[in-house]
Design an enzyme around this catalytic site. Structure first.
Site, short mmCIF file in Angstrom:
data_model
loop_
_atom_site.label_atom_id
_atom_site.label_comp_id
_atom_site.label_asym_id
_atom_site.label_seq_id
_atom_site.Cartn_x
_atom_site.Cartn_y
_atom_site.Cartn_z
N GLU A 75 0.80 -1.22 0.00
CA GLU A 75 0.00 0.00 0.00
C GLU A 75 0.84 1.27 0.00
OE1 GLU A 75 -4.03 -0.43 2.38
OE2 GLU A 75 -2.49 -1.71 3.22
N ASP A 148 -2.40 -4.39 3.59
CA ASP A 148 -2.54 -4.61 5.03
C ASP A 148 -3.48 -5.77 5.36
OD1 ASP A 148 -0.80 -2.58 5.50
OD2 ASP A 148 -2.28 -1.12 6.16
N ASP A 150 -6.16 -6.59 6.94
CA ASP A 150 -7.45 -6.34 7.55
C ASP A 150 -8.50 -6.24 6.45
OD1 ASP A 150 -6.91 -3.92 6.38
OD2 ASP A 150 -6.79 -2.77 8.23
N GLU A 152 -10.06 -3.72 5.07
CA GLU A 152 -9.80 -2.71 4.05
C GLU A 152 -8.64 -3.13 3.16
OE1 GLU A 152 -9.54 2.15 3.71
OE2 GLU A 152 -9.10 1.19 5.62
N TYR A 363 1.27 -5.31 13.29
CA TYR A 363 0.18 -4.55 12.67
C TYR A 363 -0.69 -3.90 13.74
CZ TYR A 363 -3.39 -3.29 9.31
OH TYR A 363 -4.26 -2.58 8.52
N ARG A 365 -3.80 -2.40 13.59
CA ARG A 365 -5.27 -2.42 13.58
C ARG A 365 -5.72 -3.82 13.98
NH1 ARG A 365 -4.06 0.70 8.94
NH2 ARG A 365 -4.57 2.90 9.27
N HIS A 412 -5.08 -11.25 13.76
CA HIS A 412 -3.67 -11.04 14.03
C HIS A 412 -3.44 -10.71 15.49
CE1 HIS A 412 -5.42 -8.21 11.03
NE2 HIS A 412 -5.48 -7.42 12.07
#
Length: 819
Positions: A75, A148, A150, A152, A363, A365, A412
Site C-alpha cells: 500500500e 494490510d 485487515d 480494508e 500490525y 489495527r 492477528h
C-alpha cells in the site's frame, strides 16, 4: 547531445532494472560467472537459496531461476522500501498508495434494485499508479498482493486483482509484521484473496455511501450546503450532543463532608465521616455540618477496628487498537489520528542506521490481545535477564478478552514490538520525538504484560465515636511488580487508584490518636464530564459502535466538519453540530440509534465469518431507512428545526406580502411569496449569540469594540465593520509578566490547539498552555496566576511572575477506589 542521450539511456535502465547496478543495462551487464569462477556460489554454498528456502516457489526468479521477476504489491512506498530490503533482486515492489478503485464521486454508484450492485471506477489520481502496476504485472512471473492484513487491505487487494485480471498467478500474502522471518514465512505460504472479508468491507462501503448520499442533501436543504452525515459519525455526534444536554439540564446539589486531620507518632493522616447515626451521612447545609464538627471535637478518637488486606493488580494485556488510542491520549496527549499515523510509520519501517528500514511493531489495527508464543518467550527471557527473579511469573501470563468483546477479530496479534531486544533508548536517535514516545509506550506495555502483579497492602481504620464513625483508608506498595516498568494513566472520572491512597501509620485497636482539626467541606454534585478522546473511544467500543480502526477517522471528521470542538481536551458540540443532530434525529430516529448501529457492526462481523450474505445486511438496513427517507417533509423540518412558528405573522417589509421559506443553493432562507414581483429575501434567524459591549477601543480607528462569538469562541470586533475590519482576542484581565505592558489572551496554534499569549506578539513572545486567572499572588502580589490540574497534585495555581504555587481547596467529593 550524444552524452545527454546516453545519460537518459542509463537512467531508463536503472528504472526498468532496479536489481542491477546504476547505469548498467541487461545488455551491458557483466558476464555470467562460470562454474570454475571462485566468486560463484555453488549448490553447497550457505548463501545460496535452496529448494526448501522460505519464499521460493517452483520457477521463482528470486531463488536463482532464469525466468521473470515476481511482483509484490503493497500500500505505501515506505512499506515497499522496507520489504524490498528483504526480497532481493528477484522481486519488484510496487505501492498502490491506498485505494485504486472506489465508487464514483458524483453519483450514488449503487444499483439498489439489483442486489445493491456497486459500480467501481478507477480513482482518477491513481490512473498512473495503476498503469505502472499493470505494466509490471505483465512482465512478472507471478503477482503477490501484500496490502494490510485487515478488511480494508483485503478489499484493496481484491480491487487490484480485479484491475489486473485475477489470473492464477495473482496470490495474496499477509505481513502481520515486517521482519525478515515474517516476510519469508508469508511468501512461503501465499493465499487466495478472502472473499468474505472483501464482502464485509464492501457491505460497509455501500452502507456508508447510501447513508451519506441520501441524508446529506437533507442537511443542505434544511441547514446549509457542504454538510455531511455518516452512519457511524452521526452516532458519535449523538453521544457528544446528548452528554452536553445532560450537562445543561444538570442542577447542582449542595452537600457537605467532614474530614478529621489526625496524627499518630508524628505521622499525619486523614479520616472522613463514614456513618452518621448508623447510616451514610447526608449533610445538606453548613449549619448541620458545623453542629457535627462541634460534637465530634468533644470526643476522643479511639481506634475501634483495623482491617488489613492485600490487593494484587495484575499486569494489563498488550495493546489492541482501542486501548493504544486511549492510553496515548491520556499519557502522551495524542489524538487518535496522530496515534494511528505514528503507529503506521512504526509498522511500515523506520531507517535504523546501517540496518536500513525496519518494521518496529506488529500490525496496529487489531482487536486481539493474543501474542505469538515466540514473542512471549522473548519477553520472558528479557525479564529474567534484566530484572530480579521476583518479577517473572512461573508460567507465562495469559490475558483474557474483556467483557463486551465477545466478537473479537482475532486475525492477528496484539500490538507489540517485533523484537523486544530493540529497546526504546537504543532507537531514540533514529526516531523523532513522537515516534519514540509511542514506541516506548508499546514496548513497555508489552514487556510489562509478562511481569508479576503489583501487590498493595490496604488498611481501613474505623473510629466509632457513638453517633459518628470516622474511617481512614490507606495503602502502601508491598511489591511494585509490573509497575517497575509501566504505569497506566487514569482520567479524573475513572476514580482514584490504590496508588492515590496515602499510607496510614501503624495502628492497633484501642490506640488513641491526636486530633489536629476537624473541618467541614462544602461540595456540589457535578454533571457527567464531557468526553475526552480517550473516554469517547472507550464509550464507542463499549457500545459496539464502529470498529477501533475507524475511530480516528470518526473523530477527525467531527472536528473537521466543525460538528464538535475539543476545548481543554474535552469534546463539546458546536451550534452547527447540534442542529445537524436535531435534523437527523427527527428524520431517522431509528437508523442513528445506538443499538441499531451496533447491530449493523455485528452483522458485518457475521459477513466476514461467512454466516450472513452481504446483500442481506443491506436489505435489512435499506427497508427502514428508505421508508424514513420517503416520509421526510422538508418544509416541516425547516420550520421545526429553526423554530419558525412566528413566521406566518410576519409581513414582507417591501410589499407587505406573506413570507415563506425556500431552499436555495446555500441552504434555506426566507423570501417574499410574491416573487418575482417582489425580490425581498433574508437569511433564516440563527441561534446567534448576541454581541456584548466592552471597554476596549479599536486600535486602528478608535471606535468602540464589541465581543462577538465566532467559530473558535469569543473575540473583539470593531463596531464600524465593514468599514473597519480590525479584530483581536479578548483580554483575560492579566498583564503580561514578561513585558508588563501587553494583555494576555487566549489564542490558537496553526494546528488548532489553544494557548495563552501576550497580545504584543511578535514584540513580546510570552506564552503558556495553562489558563491565567486575574488572582493576586499571595507572595508577590502580581495579579495573574495560571491554573492547572494534575492527577498527582490536584488543582493548583502558580504565579506567572514569581512562580509561587498554591494548592486549591478540594472541590469534588472523594472518588471511589478503582479496582
Amino acid at each position: 547531445m550524444a552524452a545527454k542521450k546516453e545519460a537518459v539511456k542509463r537512467k531508463k535502465a536503472d528504472v526498468e532494472n532496479p536489481g542491477l547496478a546504476p547505469g548498467v543495462s541487461r545488455a551491458t551487464r557483466p558476464r555470467r560467472k562460470t562454474a570454475t569462477d571462485p566468486g560463484r556460489k555453488t549448490a553447497t554454498d550457505p548463501g545460496r537459496k535452496s529448494a526448501t528456502d522460505p519464499g521460493r516457489e517452483p520457477g521463482d526468479p528470486a531463488t536463482g531461476g532464469r525466468g521473470k521477476r515476481a511482483l509484490v504489491i503493497v500500500e505505501s512506498p515506505t512499506k515497499a522500501k522496507t520489504i524490498g530490503k528483504y526480497l532481493g533482486s528477484g522481486y519488484t515492489v510496487k505501492a498502490t498508495v491506498g485505494h485504486v478503485r472506489d465508487l464514483p464521486q458524483r453519483k450514488l454508484g449503487v444499483d439498489v434494485e439489483n442486489g445493491f450492485t456497486p459500480e467501481y471506477v478507477p480513482i482518477k489520481e491513481k490512473a498512473k499508479t495503476l498503469a505502472e502496476i499493470k505494466k509490471a504485472a505483465k512482465a512478472s512471473s507471478r503477482v503477490l498482493i501484500a496490502t494490510d492484513p485487515d478488511r480494508e487491505g483485503e478489499a484493496i487487494a481484491w480491487h487490484v486483482a480485479e484491475s489486473l485480471g485475477n489470473g492464477g498467478k495473482v496470490r495474496r500474502v499477509l505481513f502481520h509484521e515486517i521482519t525478515k522471518d515474517a516476510v519469508n514465512q508469508a511468501l512461503a505460504n501465499p493465499l487466495d484473496i478472502d472473499q468474505k472479508k472483501v464482502d464485509a468491507q464492501q457491505a460497509r462501503r455501500v452502507l456508508d455511501r447510501l447513508v451519506g448520499y441520501k441524508t446529506s442533501p437533507l442537511l443542505w436543504k434544511s441547514i446549509k450546503t457542504g454538510l455531511s452525515a455518516g452512519r457511524v459519525q452521526t452516532v458519535a455526534l449523538r453521544l457528544i450532543c446528548e452528554r452536553e444536554e445532560e450537562i445543561r439540564k444538570f442542577v447542582p446539589q449542595e452537600y457537605w463532608t467532614i474530614e478529621a486531620d489526625l496524627e499518630k507518632d508524628g505521622q499525619a493522616f486523614q479520616a472522613r465521616l463514614h456513618k452518621l447515626d448508623g447510616h451514610k451521612p447526608e449533610i445538606k447545609d453548613e449549619a448541620s455540618a458545623q453542629a457535627i464538627v462541634a460534637d465530634a471535637l468533644k470526643l476522643p478518637f479511639k481506634v475501634t477496628t483495623v482491617e488489613k488486606g492485600e490487593r494484587r493488580r495484575p499486569a494489563p494485556p498488550p495493546f489492541r487498537t482501542s486501548t493504544l488510542q486511549q492510553e496515548a491520549a491520556k499519557q502522551l496527549g495524542y489524538s487518535a489520528a496522530v496515534t494511528m499515523r505514528l503507529a503506521q510509520q512504526l509498522y511500515e519501517g523506520i531507517e535504523i542506521g546501517a540496518e536500513g528500514p525496519v518494521g518496529l511493531i506488529t500490525y496496529m489495527r487489531t482487536d486481539s490481545i493474543r501474542v505469538a508464543d515466540s514473542a512471549v518467550a522473548q519477553a520472558r527471557d528479557f525479564i529474567a535477564r534484566e530484572f530480579d527473579k521476583r518479577y517473572l511469573p512461573a508460567t507465562p501470563n495469559v490475558h483474557k478478552t474483556g467483557k463486551g468483546q465477545s466478537r473479537v477479530q482475532d486475525a492477528h496479534e496484539a500490538i507489540r514490538p517485533t523484537d523486544v531486544l530493540r529497546r526504546p533508548d537504543d532507537l531514540k536517535q533514529h526516531l523523532d520525538a513522537k515516534q519514540f514516545k509511542l514506541y516506548q509506550l508499546i514496548w513497555r506495555r508489552f514487556v510489562a504484560s509478562q511481569m508479576n502483579p503489583a501487590v498493595f497492602e490496604t488498611t481501613k481504620v474505623d473510629f466509632d465515636l457513638g453517633r459518628f464513625v470516622f474511617r481512614a483508608t490507606g495503602s502502601r506498595v508491598l511489591f511494585d511488580g509490573y509497575h517497575k516498568l509501566y504505569h497506566e494513566a487514569h482520567e479524573p472520572e475513572e476514580g482514584k487508584t490504590l496508588e492515590d491512597l496515602p499510607p496510614i501509620p501503624p495502628l492497633v485497636e484501642g490506640d488513641v490518636v491526636t486530633v489536629k482539626q476537624i473541618l467541614p467541606n462544602q461540595h456540589f454534585t457535578e454533571p457527567p464530564p464531557r468526553f475526552s478522546e480517550a473516554s469517547l473511544v472507550k464509550e464507542l467500543e463499549r457500545l459496539g459502535i464502529g470498529r477501533p480502526s475507524t475511530y480516528a477517522a470518526i473523530i477527525s471528521t467531527l472536528k473537521n466538519r466543525w460538528y464538535a470542538t475539543a476545548k481543554d481536551r474535552r469534546f463539546q458540540p458546536t451550534p452547527q453540530g447540534e442542529i445537524v443532530w436535531q435534523v437527523l434525529k427527527r428524520c431517522f430516529p431509528d437508523v442513528f440509534e445506538v443499538g441499531f448501529t451496533a447491530q449493523m457492526e455485528t452483522e458485518l462481523d457475521k459477513v466476514e465469518e461467512g454466516d450472513l450474505a452481504w446483500q442481506r445486511v443491506l436489505e435489512d438496513f435499506w427497508g427502514p431507512f428508505s421508508r424514513a427517507l420517503a416520509a421526510v417533509d422538508i418544509d416541516r423540518l425547516i420550520h421545526d428545526v429553526h423554530d419558525l412558528s412566528e413566521l406566518p405573522k410576519e409581513k414582507c417589509p417591501n410589499c407587505g406580502g406573506p413570507l415563506i421559506v425556500k431552499s436555495g443553493r446555500f441552504g434555506p432562507y426566507i423570501a417574499c411569496a410574491k416573487y418575482p414581483e417582489c425580490r425581498f429575501s433574508r437569511p433564516l434567524a440563527k441561534n446567534k449569540v448576541p454581541d456584548r459591549p466592552s471597554d476596549e477601543k479599536c486600535q486602528e480607528c478608535g471606535a468602540p469594540m464589541v465581543i462577538k462569538t465566532g467559530r473558535y469562541g469569543e473575540f473583539l470586533a470593531c463596531t464600524r465593520y465593514p468599514k473597519c475590519k480590525h479584530t483581536r482576542p479578548v483580554p483575560l484581565g492579566v498583564k503580561c509578566p514578561k513585558c508588563g505592558v501587553g494583555d494576555l489572551a487566549e489564542r490558537r496554534t496553526r494546528k488548532g490547539r489553544n494557548f495563552f499569549g501576550c497580545l504584543r506578539y511578535p514584540d513580546c513572545d510570552y506564552s503558556t498552555w495553562n489558563r491565567p486567572v486575574p488572582v493576586a499572588c499571595p507572595s508577590c502580589g502580581f495579579v495573574g496566576m495560571e491554573e492547572k490540574q494534575t492527577k498527582a497534585a490536584g488543582a493548583t495555581r502558580k504565579c506567572l511572575k514569581c512562580g509561587h504555587e498554591i494548592t486549591l481547596e478540594e472541590v469534588t467529593p472523594a472518588e471511589p477506589v478503582a479496582t
